[in-house]
Design a protein around this motif. Structure first.
Motif, mmCIF file in Angstrom:
data_model
loop_
_atom_site.group_PDB
_atom_site.id
_atom_site.type_symbol
_atom_site.label_atom_id
_atom_site.label_comp_id
_atom_site.label_asym_id
_atom_site.label_seq_id
_atom_site.Cartn_x
_atom_site.Cartn_y
_atom_site.Cartn_z
ATOM 1 N N GLN A 107 41.255 35.959 35.837
ATOM 2 C CA GLN A 107 41.885 34.989 34.952
ATOM 3 C C GLN A 107 43.027 35.623 34.159
ATOM 4 N N ALA A 108 42.803 36.845 33.684
ATOM 5 C CA ALA A 108 43.847 37.538 32.916
ATOM 6 C C ALA A 108 45.066 37.816 33.790
ATOM 7 N N ALA A 109 44.830 38.225 35.043
ATOM 8 C CA ALA A 109 45.946 38.492 35.947
ATOM 9 C C ALA A 109 46.726 37.215 36.236
ATOM 10 N N ALA A 110 45.999 36.086 36.396
ATOM 11 C CA ALA A 110 46.666 34.822 36.696
ATOM 12 C C ALA A 110 47.467 34.313 35.499
ATOM 13 N N SER A 111 46.928 34.460 34.288
ATOM 14 C CA SER A 111 47.602 33.920 33.104
ATOM 15 C C SER A 111 48.767 34.782 32.644
ATOM 16 N N THR A 112 48.674 36.109 32.844
ATOM 17 C CA THR A 112 49.734 37.006 32.373
ATOM 18 C C THR A 112 50.714 37.397 33.469
ATOM 19 N N GLY A 113 50.278 37.293 34.716
ATOM 20 C CA GLY A 113 51.120 37.753 35.820
ATOM 21 C C GLY A 113 51.172 39.259 35.938
ATOM 22 N N LEU A 114 50.296 39.964 35.213
ATOM 23 C CA LEU A 114 50.294 41.425 35.207
ATOM 24 C C LEU A 114 49.044 41.951 35.895
ATOM 25 N N THR A 115 49.189 43.026 36.648
ATOM 26 C CA THR A 115 48.025 43.710 37.195
ATOM 27 C C THR A 115 47.349 44.492 36.066
ATOM 28 N N GLU A 116 46.163 45.009 36.357
ATOM 29 C CA GLU A 116 45.453 45.807 35.354
ATOM 30 C C GLU A 116 46.278 47.010 34.919
ATOM 31 N N ASP A 117 46.895 47.705 35.883
ATOM 32 C CA ASP A 117 47.701 48.879 35.545
ATOM 33 C C ASP A 117 48.935 48.495 34.732
ATOM 34 N N GLU A 118 49.567 47.376 35.094
ATOM 35 C CA GLU A 118 50.753 46.930 34.348
ATOM 36 C C GLU A 118 50.384 46.566 32.912
ATOM 37 N N TRP A 119 49.224 45.922 32.750
ATOM 38 C CA TRP A 119 48.791 45.567 31.396
ATOM 39 C C TRP A 119 48.528 46.825 30.570
ATOM 40 N N LEU A 120 47.858 47.813 31.181
ATOM 41 C CA LEU A 120 47.575 49.051 30.467
ATOM 42 C C LEU A 120 48.856 49.766 30.063
ATOM 43 N N ASP A 121 49.868 49.737 30.927
ATOM 44 C CA ASP A 121 51.155 50.356 30.594
ATOM 45 C C ASP A 121 51.736 49.735 29.330
ATOM 46 N N GLY A 122 51.510 48.432 29.168
ATOM 47 C CA GLY A 122 52.032 47.739 27.996
ATOM 48 C C GLY A 122 51.274 48.053 26.714
ATOM 49 N N GLN A 123 50.129 48.715 26.855
ATOM 50 C CA GLN A 123 49.320 49.071 25.685
ATOM 51 C C GLN A 123 49.576 50.508 25.217
ATOM 52 N N ALA A 124 50.570 51.161 25.805
ATOM 53 C CA ALA A 124 50.807 52.578 25.509
ATOM 54 C C ALA A 124 51.058 52.826 24.026
ATOM 55 N N ALA A 125 51.863 51.982 23.390
ATOM 56 C CA ALA A 125 52.181 52.192 21.979
ATOM 57 C C ALA A 125 50.929 52.039 21.110
ATOM 58 N N ALA A 126 50.130 51.021 21.388
ATOM 59 C CA ALA A 126 48.903 50.813 20.609
ATOM 60 C C ALA A 126 47.929 51.967 20.819
ATOM 61 N N MET A 127 47.811 52.438 22.055
ATOM 62 C CA MET A 127 46.922 53.560 22.326
ATOM 63 C C MET A 127 47.400 54.817 21.619
ATOM 64 N N ASN A 128 48.692 55.023 21.582
ATOM 65 C CA ASN A 128 49.236 56.210 20.917
ATOM 66 C C ASN A 128 48.917 56.196 19.416
ATOM 67 N N ARG A 129 48.962 55.002 18.802
ATOM 68 C CA ARG A 129 48.637 54.897 17.376
ATOM 69 C C ARG A 129 47.172 55.282 17.142
ATOM 70 N N ILE A 130 46.303 54.895 18.056
ATOM 71 C CA ILE A 130 44.886 55.235 17.912
ATOM 72 C C ILE A 130 44.674 56.743 18.080
ATOM 73 N N LEU A 131 45.308 57.313 19.098
ATOM 74 C CA LEU A 131 45.095 58.724 19.396
ATOM 75 C C LEU A 131 45.705 59.651 18.347
ATOM 76 N N THR A 132 46.672 59.173 17.610
ATOM 77 C CA THR A 132 47.286 60.004 16.572
ATOM 78 C C THR A 132 46.692 59.732 15.189
ATOM 79 N N SER A 133 45.717 58.818 15.134
ATOM 80 C CA SER A 133 45.068 58.521 13.857
ATOM 81 C C SER A 133 43.910 59.493 13.634
ATOM 82 N N PRO A 134 43.710 59.958 12.403
ATOM 83 C CA PRO A 134 42.577 60.856 12.118
ATOM 84 C C PRO A 134 41.234 60.120 12.059
ATOM 85 N N ARG A 135 41.243 58.803 12.173
ATOM 86 C CA ARG A 135 40.009 58.028 12.034
ATOM 87 C C ARG A 135 39.106 58.129 13.263
ATOM 88 N N TYR A 136 39.673 58.483 14.429
ATOM 89 C CA TYR A 136 38.892 58.416 15.663
ATOM 90 C C TYR A 136 38.928 59.754 16.412
#
Length: 335
Positions: A265-294
């Motif tokens: 359903q996610a692929a159909a609604s966004t038009g993105l594959t799983e890998d393409e969607w993950l690529d788009g999350q790079a900035a959010a992931m970087n914020r998590i990995l550079t935070s001292p909270r986790y």
């Protein structure tokens, strides 16, 4: 006498205009063999038509050999579209703008051949290719080439149809004859778990049908329950423990299988594959990995590098081992 101008021809019905547009995209190479064509929901949005009209258009294209439905992928351009023997285009309906000959007789023949089994088969095909949300009684009728109300002669409602679909899908489970049944409870439980997973893999919409607290009373689903409970029986377990273990194993498979349909359903609604969607999350992931909270999250994800692939089949097998080890401890304590 003055020459009269013949009245203009009526415009072709909407579904034929959709067929013509997709046919053009294929002919011009905009859509190549293996490419996904718009889903019924995308067609309905783009053209402003009902889902049944969109389904009718895709059915026409499929009958002409231009497209084919692939479970959990959707409808794609067929290899060598529209060709059948001798390179001539296969035609099962009149071309755009023409009226079918003997249309009334053809519709009557379709009605004569209509059965509950055909309706269920068509509905399962739609749900496999497009998801349960794309299913409608009108869409099933369009796929079968019958009047919109015809399926109601055999099925009272969409809800009843979904139950018939589920029972038919669960009925595809194949368990071995008595001579080939594993001797130990663990082997039988493993076989039952993998059999259920294969069903969900083939029909991902099954995992969306019901919560554990409201089980489906379907004969073919009970075949699976019978297999699992008989595997656990005779090892000193009380009925409550046996049933809890059965529900736990069932929910383990169902819980993983839910993600099959949701990803589609996610692929159909966004038009993105799983890998393409993950690529788009790079900035959010970087914020998590550079935070001292986790710190633990950062260490583990950093340690994964590029080597981790979330494979649901592998995850099922990985989780099944410790799950069965835990059950083995319960069995050993009771014997």
């Amino acid at each position: 006498m003055p020459r009269t101008t013949p009245p203009p021809s009526p415009p072709p019905p909407p579904y034929l205009r959709i067929v013509a547009d997709i046919r053009r995209r294929i002919a011009e190479g905009e859509l190549a063999p293996g490419d996904r064509v718009p889903s019924t929901r995308q067609i309905a949005r783009e053209w402003g038509v009902a889902l049944a009209t969109a389904t009718k258009a895709l059915t026409r294209l499929s009958r002409d050999g231009l497209v084919e439905a692939r479970p959990r992928v959707g409808t794609v351009v067929a290899a060598g579209p529209g060709r059948a023997g001798g390179g001539k285009e296969r035609r099962t309906e009149p071309p755009l703008g023409e009226s079918p000959r003997n249309g009334r007789r053809q519709e009557t023949e379709s009605h004569d051949l209509l059965t509950q089994e055909r309706i269920v088969e068509a509905a399962v095909e739609i749900a496999d290719a497009e998801g349960l949300a794309a299913l409608s009684m009108r869409g099933v009728a369009a796929r079968l080439g019958v009047a919109a109300m015809s399926p109601y002669r055999y099925v009272d409602s969409k809800e009843d149809l979904v139950l018939l679909m589920a029972d038919a899908a669960f009925g595809e489970a194949e368990y071995p004859d008595a001579a080939d049944v594993p001797d130990d409870w663990r082997g039988r439980v493993e076989l039952g778990t993998r059999t259920l997973w294969r069903l969900y893999r083939k029909h991902p919409w099954l995992a969306q049908l019901h919560p554990l607290t409201r089980p489906l009373m379907l004969p073919n689903l009970m075949v699976h329950a019978e297999w699992m409970l008989s595997a656990l029986e005779g090892h000193g377990l009380d009925p409550v423990t046996m049933f809890d273990l059965h529900v736990l194993l069932y929910s383990y498979v169902q819980g993983l299988a839910v993600n099959l349909e949701r990803e589609a359903q996610a692929a159909a609604s966004t038009g993105l594959t799983e890998d393409e969607w993950l690529d788009g999350q790079a900035a959010a992931m970087n914020r998590i990995l550079t935070s001292p909270r986790y710190p633990a999250v950062t260490r583990v994800i950093t340690g994964l590098g590029d080597h981790y692939d979330l494979d649901l089949d592998a995850l099922l097998e990985f989780g099944l081992r410790p799950l069965l080890d835990g059950i083995a401890g319960i069995v050993e304590a009771r014997t």
